[in-house]
Design a protein around this motif. Structure first.
Motif, PDB file in Angstrom:
ATOM      1  N   UNK A  64       0.837  -1.202   0.000  1.00  0.00           N
ATOM      2  CA  UNK A  64       0.000   0.000   0.000  1.00  0.00           C
ATOM      3  C   UNK A  64       0.872   1.252   0.000  1.00  0.00           C
ATOM      4  N   UNK A  65       1.969   1.228   0.757  1.00  0.00           N
ATOM      5  CA  UNK A  65       2.878   2.376   0.776  1.00  0.00           C
ATOM      6  C   UNK A  65       3.496   2.596  -0.601  1.00  0.00           C
ATOM      7  N   UNK A  66       3.903   1.496  -1.233  1.00  0.00           N
ATOM      8  CA  UNK A  66       4.496   1.619  -2.564  1.00  0.00           C
ATOM      9  C   UNK A  66       3.480   2.200  -3.546  1.00  0.00           C
ATOM     10  N   UNK A  67       2.238   1.692  -3.477  1.00  0.00           N
ATOM     11  CA  UNK A  67       1.202   2.161  -4.386  1.00  0.00           C
ATOM     12  C   UNK A  67       0.955   3.660  -4.206  1.00  0.00           C
ATOM     13  N   UNK A  68       0.885   4.114  -2.955  1.00  0.00           N
ATOM     14  CA  UNK A  68       0.657   5.535  -2.694  1.00  0.00           C
ATOM     15  C   UNK A  68       1.829   6.378  -3.193  1.00  0.00           C
ATOM     16  N   UNK A  69       3.022   5.871  -3.006  1.00  0.00           N
ATOM     17  CA  UNK A  69       4.227   6.570  -3.457  1.00  0.00           C
ATOM     18  C   UNK A  69       4.215   6.772  -4.976  1.00  0.00           C
ATOM     19  N   UNK A  70       3.782   5.761  -5.697  1.00  0.00           N
ATOM     20  CA  UNK A  70       3.840   5.801  -7.151  1.00  0.00           C
ATOM     21  C   UNK A  70       2.584   6.368  -7.812  1.00  0.00           C
ATOM     22  N   UNK A  71       1.462   6.381  -7.105  1.00  0.00           N
ATOM     23  CA  UNK A  71       0.202   6.692  -7.784  1.00  0.00           C
ATOM     24  C   UNK A  71      -0.613   7.821  -7.169  1.00  0.00           C
ATOM     25  N   UNK A  72      -0.186   8.367  -6.053  1.00  0.00           N
ATOM     26  CA  UNK A  72      -0.993   9.390  -5.373  1.00  0.00           C
ATOM     27  C   UNK A  72      -0.152  10.649  -5.174  1.00  0.00           C
ATOM     28  N   UNK A  73      -0.760  11.803  -5.451  1.00  0.00           N
ATOM     29  CA  UNK A  73      -0.097  13.083  -5.217  1.00  0.00           C
ATOM     30  C   UNK A  73      -0.798  13.782  -4.052  1.00  0.00           C
ATOM     31  N   UNK A  74      -0.071  13.980  -2.964  1.00  0.00           N
ATOM     32  CA  UNK A  74      -0.626  14.633  -1.778  1.00  0.00           C
ATOM     33  C   UNK A  74       0.470  15.442  -1.098  1.00  0.00           C
ATOM     34  N   UNK A  75       0.064  16.294  -0.183  1.00  0.00           N
ATOM     35  CA  UNK A  75       1.041  17.064   0.588  1.00  0.00           C
ATOM     36  C   UNK A  75       1.523  16.310   1.807  1.00  0.00           C
ATOM     37  N   UNK A  76       0.666  15.423   2.333  1.00  0.00           N
ATOM     38  CA  UNK A  76       1.020  14.593   3.486  1.00  0.00           C
ATOM     39  C   UNK A  76       0.536  13.166   3.223  1.00  0.00           C
ATOM     40  N   UNK A  77       1.357  12.199   3.630  1.00  0.00           N
ATOM     41  CA  UNK A  77       1.021  10.785   3.485  1.00  0.00           C
ATOM     42  C   UNK A  77       1.068  10.120   4.861  1.00  0.00           C
ATOM     43  N   UNK A  78       0.072   9.318   5.132  1.00  0.00           N
ATOM     44  CA  UNK A  78       0.052   8.600   6.402  1.00  0.00           C
ATOM     45  C   UNK A  78      -0.428   7.180   6.211  1.00  0.00           C
ATOM     46  N   UNK A  79      -0.064   6.308   7.166  1.00  0.00           N
ATOM     47  CA  UNK A  79      -0.446   4.902   7.075  1.00  0.00           C
ATOM     48  C   UNK A  79      -0.797   4.354   8.448  1.00  0.00           C
ATOM     49  N   UNK A  80      -1.906   3.646   8.480  1.00  0.00           N
ATOM     50  CA  UNK A  80      -2.305   2.898   9.672  1.00  0.00           C
ATOM     51  C   UNK A  80      -2.892   1.573   9.190  1.00  0.00           C
ATOM     52  N   UNK A  81      -3.523   0.830  10.065  1.00  0.00           N
ATOM     53  CA  UNK A  81      -4.037  -0.494   9.714  1.00  0.00           C
ATOM     54  C   UNK A  81      -5.512  -0.579  10.075  1.00  0.00           C
TER      55      UNK A  81
END
Length: 612
Positions: A64-81
């Protein structure tokens, strides 16, 4: 300032689950390439665009982190479960031995309790550069280790040499991180769970380094012989790499602002589901409630329902249980296998019970309150039969289900035991009824072990929140008192044969029921001659006293179940435990309270009161 900034916090999910709903919290399905169908409609999936979804068995939530890195443009990124979130409030909550705030279930009020929302994230990001799970002092955690490297070596299924390979890769390919890696590995603190919220430039830098390290590791390490858990090594190493990355940031900039947050661990995030009728026509919903320890005894009840069922009717059986094991579920399903007209389902009620203090006593458990949940669990059923588990069905319950309850809240039988108490067998019960229950007509008090609910009227009268609120009051007979109090005047009375409470120890009738009206006594005696349902109400059960009143019906049904030997073994163990002392106690009692005396009759009444 984070005003007008785009914040994306991804909730990693690998199975259907209830999640926190908020504008910045977005669920994403991990390992989606292995799923034929998406977990839910509209959910993001990590197998679209530039992705490594196929690596999920090794990389876990990192896909999921890789996907967000490659496919999402945002000012802040966060991850939880789906089961772990940050505590975003200023409150500090108690933690377990591993440093988690434990919550049994994700309830409607969970997000509010821990401030899990955009309005609490935004101020924190205005003040801090990085939000991360609180570091734990490894010396205080369960286990014989002091450093992160020692802890990794101690971990079940993992291989200590993999940690060393990670360090070697850092030394050889990313020497600027060597000092941070050594500082972390030889220290005593660690953040866990791969949870963070960070700015875009920091996130991009972290992902570029993290996935480069893991790519080299996977090329150099042969994991073909690893166990299923050991295959997740890249995911385990990533927890450590996040710590190393943060230490490196601090080495570069001592003024970096980092906020450590408590982690909330939700032990169960299953959806609160409702049940549709199991059959399209002639559906007879029947509900039971029991915990896992009670299943061997419940099996006799279930067998009796099966034995007295008719293929012309469809029996939709639901067992409400908070903890029934998979093994017991399979055994019970096996008992109903081959009966096309019988369905057996299981329902966990705990998400509906959060926050309520339900009172139990010596032989009445929390499960007795589950009947209040039926109106929500079975929203499409307007009439439902509820049966206690300590009874034996001696007639087809479809006959009982045909009872017309229009205009009533429920149908039940009078309670001859209670009516005997207020008739003179127990003066304290008389006072209790007058001062606490304050029923308009106590002579209509019913027994709640067998109830035909008119759920349409139950829903109109009170919500389950109201019912459970009433149940928080510590009444003597728990939910039975609640139902009598709030359904008074709207009860249809059944023939007592549909809920014949046994003559416990062959004393209940002579010591208690004999004080009830002649009409009630006559009803009881007629029902006892030909009971449609035998109810072993009270603390004396047939599995403890095989010689007790009508216990033979229980054992007749139990012999047909897979639990017969289990119950028999329990009886033998308990019998051996109490045999040595029971004889001496009986001898002393007979000396002080001789048989056939007024003194002994008084003792018998006290005994029945205490063991009712």
């Amino acid at each position: 300032m984070t005003l007008n900034k785009t914040i994306k916090i991804f909730i990693s999910c690998h199975k259907p689950s209830r999640v926190i709903e908020d504008e910045v919290f977005t669920p994403i399905e991990t390992g989606a390439v292995y799923h034929e169908k998406s977990l839910s409609q509209g959910i993001l999936r990590d197998n679209t665009g530039d992705n490594i979804s196929s690596k999920n068995p090794m990389y876990c939530e990192l896909t999921a982190q890789y996907w967000a890195w490659k496919n999402v443009d945002a000012d802040y990124y966060g991850f939880c479960h789906y089961r772990r979130y940050f505590n975003l409030t200023q409150n500090v909550f108690p933690e377990d031995s591993y440093g988690d705030i434990l919550e049994p279930y994700l309830l409607d009020g969970t997000a509010g309790k821990y401030g899990i929302s955009w309005k609490n994230v935004q101020p924190l990001l205005s003040e801090y550069d990085l939000l991360v799970s609180k570091r734990q002092d490894l010396r205080k955690l369960p286990g014989n280790y002091k450093t992160p490297q020692e802890q990794y070596a101690w971990a079940k299924y993992l291989h200590a040499e993999d940690y060393q390979l990670m360090l070697d890769i850092i030394d050889q390919h990313f020497p600027e991180y060597t000092n941070a890696a050594r500082t972390y590995s030889e220290g005593h603190y660690s953040s866990f769970c791969n949870m963070f919220i960070m700015k875009k430039d920091m996130f991009v830098r972290y992902c570029s380094w993290l996935f480069a390290v893991l790519d080299i590791f996977c090329r150099e390490r042969d994991m073909s012989g690893y166990s299923r858990e050991a295959l997740r090594t890249p995911g385990h190493l990533a927890e450590r790499l996040l710590n190393i990355f943060i230490i490196h940031l601090q080495e570069e900039n001592r003024n970096i602002r980092i906020k450590e947050l408590q982690t909330v661990y939700l032990q169960n995030t299953d959806w609160v589901e409702t049940l549709c009728p199991a059959f399209d026509h002639n559906n007879i919903p029947v509900v039971f409630a029991a915990d896992d320890n009670y299943i061997p005894y419940f099996s006799a009840c279930l067998q009796s329902v099966i034995d007295h069922s008719s293929p012309q009717n469809n029996y939709d059986l639901v067992l409400i249980s908070k903890n029934i094991s998979r093994v017991n579920q399979d055994i019970l399903r096996g008992m109903t296998a081959g009966y096309d007209h019988i369905s057996l389902r299981f329902y966990n009620p705990m998400p509906l019970l959060g926050g309520y203090r339900l009172h139990a006593n010596a032989h009445i458990t929390e499960e007795t309150y589950y009947r209040f949940l039926i109106q929500e669990i079975l929203p499409h059923s307007d009439k439902v039969l509820y049966l206690d588990c300590d009874l034996i069905v001696n007639s087809d319950i479809a006959k009982l289900f045909t009872t017309d309850v229009s205009g009533y809240m429920l149908a039940a039988t009078l309670d001859p035991d209670f009516l005997g108490q207020i008739g003179g067998a127990d003066l304290n019960t008389q006072e209790y009824v007058q001062t606490k229950l304050q029923l308009k007509n106590p002579a209509n008090y019913f027994q709640a072990g067998v109830i035909l609910f008119n759920e349409e009227e139950m829903r109109k009268s009170h919500s389950i929140q109201e019912w459970l609120g009433y149940a928080e009051t510590p009444y003597r007979y728990n939910d039975q008192d609640v139902l009598n109090l709030y359904c008074e005047g709207r009860v249809k009375f059944l023939d007592m044969s549909w809920n014949l409470i046994t003559d416990m120890e062959f004393k209940r009738f002579s010591n208690v029921i004999s004080y009830a009206s002649a009409t009630v006594q006559n009803q009881y005696e007629r029902a006892h001659q030909n009971p449609a349902i035998i109810h072993y109400a009270g603390c004396i059960k047939p599995w403890n006293r095989p010689e007790d009143d009508l216990a033979r019906y229980f054992w007749k049904e139990l012999r047909k179940t897979p639990y017969y030997e289990t119950v028999l073994a329990n009886l033998c163990r308990n019998g051996a435990k109490h045999k040595s002392s029971s004889g001496k106690i009986t001898e002393v009692v007979n000396q002080i309270f001789p048989v056939s005396t007024k003194r002994r009759a008084w003792l018998d009444r006290v005994y029945m009161k205490l063991h009712r």
